[in-house]
Design a protein around this motif. Sequence first.
Motif, short mmCIF file in Angstrom:
data_model
loop_
_atom_site.label_atom_id
_atom_site.label_comp_id
_atom_site.label_asym_id
_atom_site.label_seq_id
_atom_site.Cartn_x
_atom_site.Cartn_y
_atom_site.Cartn_z
N GLU A 128 -5.96 -4.54 -8.50
CA GLU A 128 -6.39 -5.91 -8.77
C GLU A 128 -5.79 -6.42 -10.08
O GLU A 128 -5.84 -5.75 -11.11
N ASP A 129 -5.24 -7.62 -10.01
CA ASP A 129 -4.71 -8.29 -11.21
C ASP A 129 -5.62 -9.48 -11.50
O ASP A 129 -5.53 -10.53 -10.85
N ALA A 130 -6.52 -9.30 -12.47
CA ALA A 130 -7.52 -10.33 -12.75
C ALA A 130 -6.88 -11.63 -13.23
O ALA A 130 -7.42 -12.71 -13.00
N SER A 131 -5.74 -11.54 -13.90
CA SER A 131 -5.12 -12.74 -14.45
C SER A 131 -4.60 -13.68 -13.37
O SER A 131 -4.53 -14.89 -13.56
N THR A 132 -4.21 -13.11 -12.23
CA THR A 132 -3.68 -13.93 -11.14
C THR A 132 -4.60 -13.94 -9.92
O THR A 132 -4.28 -14.58 -8.91
N TRP B 166 -3.72 -8.96 -5.76
CA TRP B 166 -3.60 -7.50 -5.71
C TRP B 166 -2.13 -7.13 -5.67
O TRP B 166 -1.39 -7.62 -4.82
N ARG B 167 -1.70 -6.27 -6.58
CA ARG B 167 -0.29 -5.86 -6.61
C ARG B 167 -0.14 -4.48 -5.99
O ARG B 167 -0.97 -3.59 -6.19
N PRO B 168 0.92 -4.26 -5.25
CA PRO B 168 1.15 -2.95 -4.63
C PRO B 168 1.72 -1.95 -5.62
O PRO B 168 2.51 -2.31 -6.50
N VAL B 169 1.31 -0.68 -5.48
CA VAL B 169 1.86 0.42 -6.29
C VAL B 169 2.34 1.50 -5.33
O VAL B 169 1.56 2.02 -4.53
N THR B 170 3.61 1.82 -5.40
CA THR B 170 4.16 2.84 -4.50
C THR B 170 3.77 4.23 -4.96
O THR B 170 3.33 4.44 -6.10
N THR B 171 3.96 5.19 -4.07
CA THR B 171 3.66 6.58 -4.41
C THR B 171 4.52 7.04 -5.58
O THR B 171 4.03 7.74 -6.49
N ARG B 172 5.82 6.63 -5.58
CA ARG B 172 6.70 7.03 -6.68
C ARG B 172 6.21 6.43 -8.00
O ARG B 172 6.16 7.12 -9.02
N HIS C 138 -9.39 -0.10 -5.32
CA HIS C 138 -10.62 0.27 -6.02
C HIS C 138 -11.43 -0.96 -6.38
O HIS C 138 -10.85 -1.99 -6.77
N LEU C 139 -12.73 -0.86 -6.28
CA LEU C 139 -13.63 -1.91 -6.75
C LEU C 139 -14.67 -1.27 -7.65
O LEU C 139 -15.33 -0.31 -7.25
N SER C 140 -14.83 -1.81 -8.86
CA SER C 140 -15.78 -1.23 -9.80
C SER C 140 -17.19 -1.75 -9.58
O SER C 140 -18.16 -1.10 -9.97
N ASP C 141 -17.33 -2.92 -8.96
CA ASP C 141 -18.64 -3.53 -8.75
C ASP C 141 -18.95 -3.56 -7.26
O ASP C 141 -18.39 -4.38 -6.52
N PRO C 142 -19.85 -2.69 -6.79
CA PRO C 142 -20.17 -2.65 -5.36
C PRO C 142 -20.67 -3.97 -4.80
O PRO C 142 -20.52 -4.23 -3.60
N SER C 143 -21.26 -4.81 -5.66
CA SER C 143 -21.80 -6.08 -5.17
C SER C 143 -20.70 -7.05 -4.73
O SER C 143 -20.97 -8.03 -4.04
N VAL D 255 -18.08 -6.07 -2.89
CA VAL D 255 -17.36 -5.46 -1.78
C VAL D 255 -17.22 -6.42 -0.60
O VAL D 255 -16.10 -6.68 -0.12
N VAL D 256 -18.33 -6.95 -0.11
CA VAL D 256 -18.29 -7.78 1.09
C VAL D 256 -17.39 -8.99 0.87
O VAL D 256 -16.60 -9.36 1.75
N ALA D 257 -17.46 -9.59 -0.32
CA ALA D 257 -16.64 -10.78 -0.60
C ALA D 257 -15.15 -10.45 -0.64
O ALA D 257 -14.31 -11.32 -0.43
N THR D 258 -14.81 -9.18 -0.91
CA THR D 258 -13.41 -8.78 -1.05
C THR D 258 -12.81 -8.29 0.26
O THR D 258 -11.59 -8.23 0.40
N LEU D 259 -13.64 -7.93 1.22
CA LEU D 259 -13.14 -7.34 2.46
C LEU D 259 -12.20 -8.27 3.22
O LEU D 259 -11.24 -7.82 3.86
N ASP D 260 -12.46 -9.56 3.14
CA ASP D 260 -11.62 -10.51 3.86
C ASP D 260 -10.20 -10.53 3.30
O ASP D 260 -9.24 -10.80 4.02
N THR D 261 -10.06 -10.21 2.00
CA THR D 261 -8.74 -10.17 1.37
C THR D 261 -8.03 -8.85 1.63
O THR D 261 -6.84 -8.81 2.00
N LEU D 262 -8.75 -7.75 1.45
CA LEU D 262 -8.14 -6.42 1.56
C LEU D 262 -8.03 -5.93 3.01
O LEU D 262 -7.17 -5.12 3.32
N ARG D 263 -8.92 -6.39 3.87
CA ARG D 263 -8.92 -6.07 5.30
C ARG D 263 -8.71 -4.58 5.56
O ARG D 263 -7.73 -4.15 6.18
#
Length: 609
Positions: free
Chosen positions: A38-42, A45-51, A258-263, A265-273
């Motif tokens: 998660e990028d709070a400033s924008t 969500w930015r992708p991070v590769t395994t490398r 990752h989400l630090s605040d469980p509350s 979660v539901v609001a974020t599921l539509d974005t992260l799917r």
Amino acid sequence: MIESSTPPLAALDGHRNVTDLLAARAAAAPDHVAFEVEDASTDSWRPVTTRAFEDEVRALAKGFIAQGIRVGDPIAIMAPTRYEWAVADLAAWYAGAVVVPIYETSSPSQVDAIVADAGVRLAIGGTTEHAALLESALSHAGGVTLGAWVMSAETSPWTLLDLVARGIDVTDVELEARRTAATQDDPATIVYTSGTTGDPKGVVLTHRNFLGQVLNIAAAYSEIVNESGNTVIFLPLAHVLARGLQLICLASGMRIAHLSDPSTVVATLDTLRPTFLVVVPRLLQKIQAAAAGKAADKGLTKIWTHAEATAIAWGRSAERVDAGRGAARSLSLRLRHRLFDALFYQRLRTVMGGRVGYILSGGAALDADLSLFFRGIGVPVIEGYGLTETTAPLTGNLPGRIASGTVGAPLPGLTVRISDEGEVLARGIGVFDGYRDPAHDEGAFIDGFFRTGDLGRLDEQGRLILDGRLKDVIVTSNGKTIVPTRWESAVEANPLVSHAVMVGEGKPYLSALLVLDPEEAAAWARAQGSRIPDTSPTAIRTVDDPTLHAHLQRSVDEANALVARSEQVRRFSVVFADLDDRGLVTPTMKLKRSVVLDRAAVAVEDLYL
């Protein structure tokens, strides 16, 4: 059946320690996206590769080495669930260290006790407040320590970025020597059991424990955990279940957010799917209750009741098919299911992101009808069971073999035995060898099996059915032995009840304390035009509201109908408590029964006047 075993599906040959999981994945699929951060400033969500992830891990590991971390040194991590937790965890292992997770909600005395008992040399905090607690604990512990560092890029010279800068001169050769220093039988982590106080109980888990669980569970659940899927981790990474899940996803290529605040979660599921979620039963109850509430707002309560019943019937039919004894669904059931899918079920799936194929539920008992309900709406729930001492999952239902009301058969490489007293015993690849303090091992093992302290039985297919905690058994003055779990779980199906606590030790009849869910109670009170009293830091307050009592009486009556007469509760008291108080509730949201009964002593006595 008194014992059930499942042979391993994966060999550990070719793996020296846990770090090989990441190293192998980075070599095989370096450009595959491993994380979404998660990028709070924008607000994106930015992708991070395994490398890229392994590069960050290696850089921080070099910083640990430059700072003075030696092979086998303990590094503490105290932070909310976040991407940097994952980086620090793997970096500590790459440096040859042992990870000591600390719940971010731990009190200063708990932090002091853990740091001292584990012999922590370096600590990492999610915030400056966490780092200050850790620095204080390090100073109290004495000896030569290497400071407390902060994950966030705050105005501090003690951030992870500063550590990375210090490791610039550490060579790749030196890092590789450190990464491969630990063997399968060396400690990987020391996890302190929930509710730790001044006498911490450290569970020592080895690299073999983690490797065995990760490789075998990944093989057993390959239909769910694979590189085409993604998940959201919002359970505390200080808990071994979340860390084990993270390793399984890393090794299998499943994308993690990752989400630090469980509350949130539901609001974020539509974005992260996500395609897969690991939850506690309470979240499923809240999703179901929210749907019921929306139906009520639209005057559709009766229709929703039929929709719930149809979903449960559909789920039960699906389980019969799984077991090979299913018949064709009736035309009536198929038509009702089609109707309610259009009215309700599709919307519920959309609330969860629209792609969730399976949900894993753990941490507490899952009501069978709740499991069947989610199966019926098209999102099967896999219930599992395990402890810190078993490196999380010990048993689990599998896709195509889900049996609601059970926590499944032993997972690959594990054995479950039921003692003559009905206690669940465990042995196998994920089961630890002992606590950090050998004194805690006394009475913890019998005939090579770990004593879980849970009561259970095995069905004819070798699946485990839990009956409660051995220490929670109640013996009334009439000599009746009562296991309260079934009754308590039934009452907790009411969204208003966060915890039900049956009491009656040495008493002529059974009573109960019903602890309200703060959010649900506040919503209920607003709807009734009343107000639930606030709680104090230590007290448990009785709520004297006749309307609320009458409402909850129905749940009590329904629970009483499920058990024998001698197991029925005659009286109950509704109470409000501070569920953020770690003196009362463990970090995994389990109620400390003895503390509750102590703080609510007056309320309990009033039930027997």
